[in-house]
Design an enzyme around this catalytic site. Structure first.
Site, short mmCIF file in Angstrom:
data_model
loop_
_atom_site.label_atom_id
_atom_site.label_comp_id
_atom_site.label_asym_id
_atom_site.label_seq_id
_atom_site.Cartn_x
_atom_site.Cartn_y
_atom_site.Cartn_z
N CYS A 30 0.86 -1.17 0.00
CA CYS A 30 0.00 0.00 0.00
C CYS A 30 0.90 1.23 0.00
CB CYS A 30 -0.95 -0.01 1.20
SG CYS A 30 -0.14 -0.03 2.80
N HIS A 547 8.14 -15.41 36.67
CA HIS A 547 7.36 -16.50 36.10
C HIS A 547 8.20 -17.77 36.16
CE1 HIS A 547 5.07 -18.93 33.23
NE2 HIS A 547 4.10 -18.02 33.28
#
Length: 625
Positions: A30, A547
């Site tokens: 584009c 984590h």
């Protein structure tokens, strides 16, 4: 051997990073980005693409892997297609919206620049006519106006070419169909009541009974027609497939276009055209109705969210509506607020250019400001500057909302399809209140610039400063985040999980634990407590995630014994959880522990400093103030 151009270098590096030509289902472009459809997304290295010099960023949207290049995307696309065997054809994956956006971009982007250039020429002619009252009556003006207006009047011709390529129809038959539609409004072919030859459109509008084989024809205007042309070519593609399958080879080449023209053109006049015109007019009337209810709200929404639409590529959905408006009334109210939305980004980028101390960022912000301000090309400013820093993008959206509301309140709109920018502001001279358009646009720039300068943003440190910290030097005040576990340090990029390794969640490191205890890396309040993960917010806004293991959420707490609760305040070095490394491993999960700074709380940089083996509560990350 000739030296490769910079565009060829970019094209080659991007192609390698997306997994090679064999991994590319199709590629189009584009105004500013290459739009890849890939066979296997996992083979594409997003980080490598973004690291390519000349690439601004990568956006994944609508089933496409979009590589944002900027103004030179056409050069890169030409180099890519010239050196690699790839196709521009292909259907977008994803839902109905994704496929609709892909359809629109595929059809309109090939002639976007000539459309924008023609619109700019008409805008400049409008200024000339305002400055010189006699200009519009001159032959010079008429010739230039013909040059600027022709593409809009004969738009079906361009649409026929691109739609035929998209739908895999014969281009020349498509041109003949589009020509027949335009013919109905341009060539005198039927006598009217007084015997003078007139066009089919003039005959119908003059009260003549227009029929096809006795069936009444509702004649609509096919000059500038968008939806009827696209649907007609789509119908052509379907009919051609049937004909090419059933007709003998000896007659197929001339009978197929014969049947196509004899069927599709009348069907378009009888069915496709009237239905399309009704649908398009309905969309246009809907926009005008909404604007009539509250142009302030409509302008504020378009001004605030237009650049958000650009980011996700859905702005193309507005193009058919805009062009429908242009063909029916000569302007589109949707375009009025867009100047504020676009130029506000240039104001924020200009402020970043003046305020940042990062030399690389300054080098991007300067040209991006000019591109956005003059030409309305905002991708370099958005992806390279404002969105990257978050706050400037938000400030620009605020400015766009206020400026867009003001412009829309005066009924401002552009005459012609233009890319909103300072140069094309002249296209709004003759529609609505031009003074309010200038006021709204100016305020949008000023608000975005002022908010960015006054409220600031989290600057990016120069690369050498961060490297100095990693090497032991401290260019400014630094604080430390300690390791939550003991073990062997692993760079975040080496973690076998793309969410963590990509750095999308933040900067940090990982540790292969040697013992099953995890401790708080900073003092603060526990925002999240799960058996395997802990989020802590420090007193100064710093947020850290610990984590333990990969995909260990699937263990549902088995092998973990948390010792804290959500909302509890902890101090650095306080024990959070005990876990069974052997049990986690035996269950088939990797116990590697990841620590990431998810919000740096205003620090200039987060620098991993721990290497080799690290003990619990030893410095692991430095925070540069």
């Amino acid at each position: 051997m000739a030296t490769a151009s910079k565009y060829e270098v970019i094209a080659d590096e991007v192609m390698r990073a997306v997994g090679g030509a064999k991994n590319v289902k199709s590629v189009t472009h584009c105004a500013t980005r290459l739009r890849f459809q890939l066979h296997d997304r996992s083979k594409a290295d997003k980080a490598a693409v973004e690291a390519t010099r000349g690439v601004i960023t990568v956006v994944e949207s609508g089933g496409q892997f979009q590589v944002v290049i900027g103004n030179t995307v056409n050069n890169v696309y030409e180099a890519l297609t010239a050196h690699h065997e790839v196709t521009s054809e292909g259907a977008a994956s994803g839902g109905l919206l994704a496929k609709a956006i892909d359809l629109i971009t595929s059809i309109f982007t090939p002639f976007l620049w000539v459309l924008a250039g023609s619109g700019l020429l008409k805008a400049l002619l409008a200024v000339w006519a305002k400055a010189d009252e006699t200009a519009a009556a001159s032959s010079s003006y008429a010739i230039l106006f013909a040059a600027g207006d022709a593409i809009f009047q004969f738009l079906p011709i361009l649409l026929a070419v691109t739609a035929a390529k998209k739908f895999k129809a014969d281009v020349y038959s498509a041109l003949a169909i589009a020509g027949a539609l335009i013919y109905s409004a341009t060539v005198a072919v039927i006598p009217n009541a007084d015997g003078a030859s007139v066009t089919l459109s003039a005959f119908a509008s003059g009260g003549g009974e227009l029929t096809f084989l006795g069936i009444p024809v509702v004649m609509v205007s096919y000059l500038s027609a968008v939806i009827p042309t696209i649907l007609a070519i789509y119908a052509q593609s379907k009919l051609e497939k049937v004909l090419n399958r059933v007709l003998p080879d000896a007659i197929r080449n001339f009978v197929t276009p014969l049947v196509v023209l004899a069927v599709i053109v009348p069907v378009t006049f009888l069915v496709i055209g009237p239905i399309s015109d009704w649908a398009g007019s309905g969309l246009s009337s809907g926009v005008n109705w909404f604007w009539g209810l509250s142009p302030l709200i409509g302008g504020a929404l378009m001004g605030a969210f237009w650049q958000v639409f650009v980011i996700f590529g859905v702005h193309w959905g507005f193009v058919p509506v805009m062009i429908q408006d242009l063909s029916e009334q000569g302007y589109s109210l949707l375009t009025g607020p867009l100047f504020a939305a676009v130029l506000a980004q240039s104001g924020a980028a200009a402020a970043v250019f003046l305020k940042t101390r990062n030399r690389d960022l300054k080098a991007v912000a300067g040209p991006a400001t000019i591109s956005a301000f003059l030409a309305g090309i905002t991708e370099p400013a958005i992806y390279g500057v404002t969105l990257r820093l978050k706050k400037p993008f938000i400030f620009a959206c605020i400015g766009g909302a206020i400026g867009g509301a003001i412009a829309a309140s005066g009924g401002s709109a552009s005459m012609g399809f233009v890319l909103p920018g300072a140069i094309t502001l002249t296209s709004t001279v003759d529609v609505g209140n031009f003074a309010l358009q200038l006021l709204g646009t100016g305020l949008a720039i000023a608000i975005a610039f002022t908010l960015t300068m006054v409220l600031g943003f989290k600057d990016i440190p120069n690369k050498e400063d961060a490297e100095a910290v990693a090497g032991g030097a401290v260019p400014s005040e630094a604080a430390a985040v300690t390791s939550p576990v003991a073990g062997a340090v692993v760079p975040l990029s080496a973690v076998p999980d793309k969410v963590f390794s990509s750095g999308a969640m933040g900067t940090g490191l990982a540790v292969i634990p040697s013992e099953g205890r995890a401790y708080a890396p900073i003092s603060g309040v526990l925002l999240t407590v799960m058996p395997h993960a802990f989020g802590i917010r420090g007193d100064e806004g710093l947020e850290v995630l610990v984590h333990i293991g990969l995909d260990t959420v699937e263990l549902n707490g088995k092998h973990f014994s948390p010792l804290v609760t959500q909302g509890q305040r902890v101090t650095a070095g306080e024990l959070l959880v005990e876990f069974d490394i052997a049990g986690i491993t035996a269950a088939g999960y990797n116990p590697i522990t990841v620590m990431i700074v998810t919000d740096d709380g205003g620090y200039a940089a987060v620098v991993p400093v721990a290497t080799g083996d690290v003990r619990c509560n030893e410095p692991a990350l430095d925070l540069v103030g």
